[in-house]
Design a protein around this motif. Structure first.
Motif, PDB file in Angstrom:
ATOM      1  N   GLY A  87     -32.141  48.098  -8.738  1.00 18.92           N
ATOM      2  CA  GLY A  87     -32.525  48.944  -9.859  1.00 18.92           C
ATOM      3  C   GLY A  87     -31.625  50.149 -10.030  1.00 18.92           C
ATOM      4  O   GLY A  87     -31.685  50.814 -11.062  1.00 18.92           O
ATOM      5  N   MET A  88     -30.787  50.453  -9.055  1.00 19.02           N
ATOM      6  CA  MET A  88     -29.781  51.494  -9.215  1.00 19.02           C
ATOM      7  C   MET A  88     -28.624  50.945 -10.047  1.00 19.02           C
ATOM      8  O   MET A  88     -28.458  49.733 -10.215  1.00 19.02           O
ATOM      9  CB  MET A  88     -29.272  51.974  -7.860  1.00 19.02           C
ATOM     10  N   TYR A  89     -27.794  51.858 -10.562  1.00 25.18           N
ATOM     11  CA  TYR A  89     -26.595  51.475 -11.292  1.00 25.18           C
ATOM     12  C   TYR A  89     -25.358  51.866 -10.493  1.00 25.18           C
ATOM     13  O   TYR A  89     -25.354  52.875  -9.776  1.00 25.18           O
ATOM     14  CB  TYR A  89     -26.524  52.181 -12.653  1.00 25.18           C
ATOM     15  N   ILE A  99     -27.774  46.879  -9.976  1.00 33.64           N
ATOM     16  CA  ILE A  99     -28.002  46.258  -8.677  1.00 33.64           C
ATOM     17  C   ILE A  99     -29.244  45.382  -8.801  1.00 33.64           C
ATOM     18  O   ILE A  99     -30.348  45.877  -9.019  1.00 33.64           O
ATOM     19  CB  ILE A  99     -28.184  47.309  -7.574  1.00 33.64           C
ATOM     20  N   THR A 100     -29.055  44.066  -8.686  1.00 34.25           N
ATOM     21  CA  THR A 100     -30.146  43.126  -8.923  1.00 34.25           C
ATOM     22  C   THR A 100     -30.632  42.445  -7.654  1.00 34.25           C
ATOM     23  O   THR A 100     -31.758  41.949  -7.619  1.00 34.25           O
ATOM     24  CB  THR A 100     -29.706  42.039  -9.922  1.00 34.25           C
ATOM     25  N   TRP A 163     -32.760  42.194 -18.227  1.00 34.70           N
ATOM     26  CA  TRP A 163     -33.020  42.806 -16.922  1.00 34.70           C
ATOM     27  C   TRP A 163     -32.766  44.301 -16.993  1.00 34.70           C
ATOM     28  O   TRP A 163     -31.701  44.736 -17.455  1.00 34.70           O
ATOM     29  CB  TRP A 163     -32.116  42.198 -15.843  1.00 34.70           C
ATOM     30  N   VAL A 164     -33.743  45.081 -16.553  1.00 32.92           N
ATOM     31  CA  VAL A 164     -33.628  46.537 -16.494  1.00 32.92           C
ATOM     32  C   VAL A 164     -34.171  46.999 -15.142  1.00 32.92           C
ATOM     33  O   VAL A 164     -34.864  46.247 -14.456  1.00 32.92           O
ATOM     34  CB  VAL A 164     -34.405  47.223 -17.645  1.00 32.92           C
ATOM     35  N   PRO A 165     -33.888  48.241 -14.733  1.00 36.09           N
ATOM     36  CA  PRO A 165     -34.447  48.739 -13.466  1.00 36.09           C
ATOM     37  C   PRO A 165     -35.960  48.785 -13.502  1.00 36.09           C
ATOM     38  O   PRO A 165     -36.582  48.941 -14.560  1.00 36.09           O
ATOM     39  CB  PRO A 165     -33.860  50.160 -13.356  1.00 36.09           C
ATOM     40  N   GLU A 166     -36.569  48.655 -12.345  1.00 40.09           N
ATOM     41  CA  GLU A 166     -38.027  48.747 -12.224  1.00 40.09           C
ATOM     42  C   GLU A 166     -38.414  50.190 -11.930  1.00 40.09           C
ATOM     43  O   GLU A 166     -38.148  50.723 -10.865  1.00 40.09           O
ATOM     44  CB  GLU A 166     -38.514  47.819 -11.091  1.00 40.09           C
ATOM     45  N   GLY A 209     -36.284  47.332  -7.098  1.00 37.33           N
ATOM     46  CA  GLY A 209     -36.620  46.127  -7.853  1.00 37.33           C
ATOM     47  C   GLY A 209     -36.111  46.230  -9.279  1.00 37.33           C
ATOM     48  O   GLY A 209     -35.601  47.271  -9.711  1.00 37.33           O
ATOM     49  N   ILE A 210     -36.230  45.129 -10.009  1.00 39.74           N
ATOM     50  CA  ILE A 210     -35.851  45.103 -11.417  1.00 39.74           C
ATOM     51  C   ILE A 210     -36.973  44.434 -12.207  1.00 39.74           C
ATOM     52  O   ILE A 210     -37.834  43.754 -11.653  1.00 39.74           O
ATOM     53  CB  ILE A 210     -34.524  44.351 -11.644  1.00 39.74           C
TER      54      ILE A 210
END
Length: 268
Positions: A87-89, A99-100, A163-166, A209-210
């Motif tokens: 979930g970070m970039y 980051i998946t 998909w996006v960060p959680e 998480g994502i």
């Protein structure tokens, strides 16, 4: 600690003392830090899920020479243990990468998979606050003709997996209408977030998480959509309610003797 080797006491002469593991443990972190200072590593910027926090780090990027078109969207990063969360970039080569993967380590370095973000989503939560997240998109309708309807009306159709960060703000994307259009100055292509697979990629508090959504093509409605702002179903931000303990107009009057004597206390 007894070590296992091909050479044992029964296969003399032995040239291994049995303490090599201790020496490896003592210097394994130093060895990876030295690798990060060489040209095989690169400097990137690590961001939190909402881009509010960032720091520059050194890491080793793997898979930067992909063999297929799909693999060119993916990378893997090697970094000191305890750095990454899903979930970070990572800002690398002037692009944002999400980051998946579930971060893992081999006691020397930490490794996680990252995927390219192609577009920044923009929407409002229920209070009217504007939220933005870089997202990864893959086609969920590769073999669709791009149209549906009947003899009277034809509508465009398309679907994306998003998909996006959680995090709490990103979760408000569910059921929203958003622009997804390469023309960011005057977008016209509107999608509705129709499905949330919100538990598939939750790795826990320590690993992040994502969120995975399905975006379904819908129609532009200029009565509520604002292409100039990049927002669908636009609503004015609601003003903050006044604090009940706050008084906006204060006044005071001192009663009693107004002369003050140095060294003596007086209560008003």
């Amino acid at each position: 600690m007894k070590e296992w080797y091909l050479l044992t006491s029964d296969t003399r002469p032995n040239s291994i003392g049995g303490y090599e593991n201790d020496a490896f443990v003592d210097y394994k972190d130093d060895a990876f830090q030295e690798a990060l200072q060489t040209d095989i590593a690169t400097s990137v910027t690590l961001y939190s899920s909402d881009l509010s926090k960032s720091k520059e780090i050194r890491c080793i990027v793997q898979g930067n020479t992909a063999d297929t078109q799909l693999k060119s969207f993916e990378r893997a990063v090697l970094i000191p243990i305890g750095t990454l969360k899903a979930g970070m970039y990572i800002f690398f080569e002037n692009r944002y990468w999400l980051i998946t993967g579930y971060p893992g380590n081999n006691k020397i370095y930490e490794k996680a998979t990252i995927i390219l973000c192609q577009y920044k989503l923009r929407w409002q939560d229920d209070s009217g606050s504007i939220i933005e997240r870089w997202a990864n998109f893959t086609s969920a309708s590769k073999y669709d003709t791009g149209e549906n309807g009947n003899q009277t009306i034809f509508l465009t159709s398309n679907n994306f997996t998003v998909w996006v960060p959680e995090d709490d703000d990103a979760f408000t994307l569910d059921k929203k209408r958003v622009f997804i259009d390469r023309d960011t100055k005057n977008p016209t292509k509107v999608f509705e977030i129709t499905r949330s697979d919100d538990v598939l990629y939750l790795f826990g508090e320590d690993h992040g998480g994502i969120l995975s959504f399905i975006a379904d093509k819908t129609e532009l409605n200029l009565e509520v959509d604002r292409p100039d702002l990049g927002l669908c179903d636009y609503k004015e931000s609601a003003p903050l309610p006044p604090d009940p303990d706050e008084t906006t107009d204060l006044s005071a009057v001192i009663s009693g003797k107004s002369n003050l004597i140095n060294g003596f206390s007086r209560t008003y």
